[in-house]
Scaffold this motif. Structure first.
Motif, short mmCIF file in Angstrom:
data_model
loop_
_atom_site.label_atom_id
_atom_site.label_comp_id
_atom_site.label_asym_id
_atom_site.label_seq_id
_atom_site.Cartn_x
_atom_site.Cartn_y
_atom_site.Cartn_z
N ALA A 97 0.84 -1.19 0.00
CA ALA A 97 0.00 0.00 0.00
C ALA A 97 0.88 1.24 0.00
O ALA A 97 2.03 1.20 0.45
N THR A 98 0.30 2.36 -0.47
CA THR A 98 1.06 3.59 -0.49
C THR A 98 0.19 4.77 -0.11
O THR A 98 -1.04 4.76 -0.28
N GLN A 99 0.85 5.78 0.46
CA GLN A 99 0.16 6.99 0.89
C GLN A 99 1.17 8.12 0.85
O GLN A 99 2.36 7.92 1.10
N ARG A 100 0.66 9.29 0.54
CA ARG A 100 1.52 10.46 0.49
C ARG A 100 2.29 10.60 1.80
O ARG A 100 1.74 10.45 2.88
N THR A 101 3.57 10.89 1.68
CA THR A 101 4.42 10.98 2.86
C THR A 101 4.02 12.14 3.77
O THR A 101 3.81 13.26 3.31
N ILE A 102 3.94 11.83 5.05
CA ILE A 102 3.88 12.85 6.09
C ILE A 102 5.13 12.64 6.93
O ILE A 102 5.36 11.53 7.43
N GLN A 103 5.92 13.66 7.06
CA GLN A 103 7.23 13.54 7.69
C GLN A 103 7.17 12.82 9.02
O GLN A 103 6.42 13.20 9.92
N GLY A 104 7.93 11.75 9.15
CA GLY A 104 8.06 11.05 10.41
C GLY A 104 7.03 9.97 10.69
O GLY A 104 7.24 9.14 11.57
N VAL A 105 5.93 9.95 9.95
CA VAL A 105 4.86 9.00 10.26
C VAL A 105 5.30 7.56 10.07
O VAL A 105 5.00 6.68 10.88
N CYS A 106 6.05 7.30 9.02
CA CYS A 106 6.42 5.92 8.70
C CYS A 106 7.36 5.34 9.73
O CYS A 106 7.58 4.12 9.73
N ALA A 107 7.94 6.15 10.59
CA ALA A 107 8.83 5.63 11.62
C ALA A 107 8.08 5.36 12.92
O ALA A 107 8.71 5.01 13.92
N THR A 108 6.76 5.47 12.89
CA THR A 108 5.95 5.24 14.08
C THR A 108 4.91 4.16 13.80
O THR A 108 4.77 3.69 12.67
N VAL A 109 4.14 3.80 14.80
CA VAL A 109 3.11 2.77 14.63
C VAL A 109 2.03 3.22 13.65
O VAL A 109 1.34 2.40 13.05
N ARG A 110 1.90 4.52 13.47
CA ARG A 110 0.92 5.01 12.49
C ARG A 110 1.28 4.55 11.08
O ARG A 110 0.41 4.41 10.23
N GLY A 111 2.56 4.32 10.84
CA GLY A 111 2.98 3.83 9.54
C GLY A 111 2.47 2.43 9.24
O GLY A 111 2.45 2.01 8.08
N LEU A 112 2.04 1.71 10.27
CA LEU A 112 1.54 0.34 10.10
C LEU A 112 0.02 0.27 10.19
O LEU A 112 -0.54 -0.83 10.21
N ALA A 113 -0.62 1.40 10.23
CA ALA A 113 -2.08 1.43 10.36
C ALA A 113 -2.75 1.22 9.01
O ALA A 113 -2.52 2.00 8.07
N VAL A 114 -3.59 0.23 8.92
CA VAL A 114 -4.27 -0.08 7.66
C VAL A 114 -5.06 1.12 7.15
O VAL A 114 -5.04 1.45 5.96
N GLY A 115 -5.73 1.81 8.06
CA GLY A 115 -6.60 2.92 7.68
C GLY A 115 -5.88 4.12 7.13
O GLY A 115 -6.51 5.01 6.55
N ARG A 116 -4.57 4.16 7.27
CA ARG A 116 -3.82 5.30 6.78
C ARG A 116 -3.67 5.28 5.26
O ARG A 116 -3.48 6.31 4.64
N TYR A 117 -3.78 4.13 4.66
CA TYR A 117 -3.42 3.97 3.26
C TYR A 117 -4.66 3.90 2.36
O TYR A 117 -5.64 3.21 2.67
N SER A 118 -4.57 4.60 1.25
CA SER A 118 -5.72 4.68 0.35
C SER A 118 -5.50 3.94 -0.98
O SER A 118 -6.46 3.69 -1.70
N THR A 119 -4.26 3.58 -1.26
CA THR A 119 -3.98 2.87 -2.51
C THR A 119 -3.36 1.53 -2.19
O THR A 119 -2.34 1.48 -1.48
N TRP A 120 -3.95 0.47 -2.71
CA TRP A 120 -3.54 -0.90 -2.40
C TRP A 120 -3.31 -1.71 -3.68
O TRP A 120 -3.96 -1.48 -4.71
#
Length: 130
Positions: A97-120
């Motif tokens: 899945a991919t989502q527009r980068t938000i600085q620092g998010v991918c280094a946290t648990v939010r980076g693993l949240a299914v609901g964060r991603y809109s393209t699969w």
């Protein structure tokens, strides 16, 4: 249009390895985070690792325990998941899945949240069995 195509799944024996690929198109790799997720039968989809679009930030699920390093080839707009020491509990459909980068998010648990991603992507089956 953003698109993702996974490949590399298959049947492997316990203790074996597989490398999954996620080829992207329609977007600039450096501006989008990419995550791998998996869903086993009867279970919820869960995040595995995330890799940020710009810097090399990553986040891994605890159950990965260093077995599944994620990497990126910007020239090919492709992200890889190298899966080592596979066990039957790793059997699942694996999604990218991919989502527009938000600085620092991918280094946290939010980076693993299914609901964060809109393209699969469509998913690739990984089966670990003897």
């Amino acid at each position: 249009q953003l698109q993702l195509v996974e490949s590399g799944g298959g049947l492997v024996q316990p203790g074996g390895s597989l490398r999954l690929s996620c080829a992207g198109s329609g977007f600039t790799v450096g501006y989008y985070d990419r995550g791998w997720f998996r869903q086993a039968p009867g279970k919820e989809r869960e995040g595995v690792p995330c890799i940020s679009g710009g810097a090399s930030g990553t986040k891994y699920a605890d159950f990965v325990k260093g077995r599944f390093p994620i990497s990126r080839d910007n020239a090919k707009n492709t992200v890889y998941l190298q899966m080592n020491s596979l066990n039957p509990e790793d059997t699942a459909v694996y999604y990218c899945a991919t989502q527009r980068t938000i600085q620092g998010v991918c280094a946290t648990v939010r980076g693993l949240a299914v609901g964060r991603y809109s393209t699969w992507g469509q998913g690739t089956q990984v089966t670990v069995s003897s």
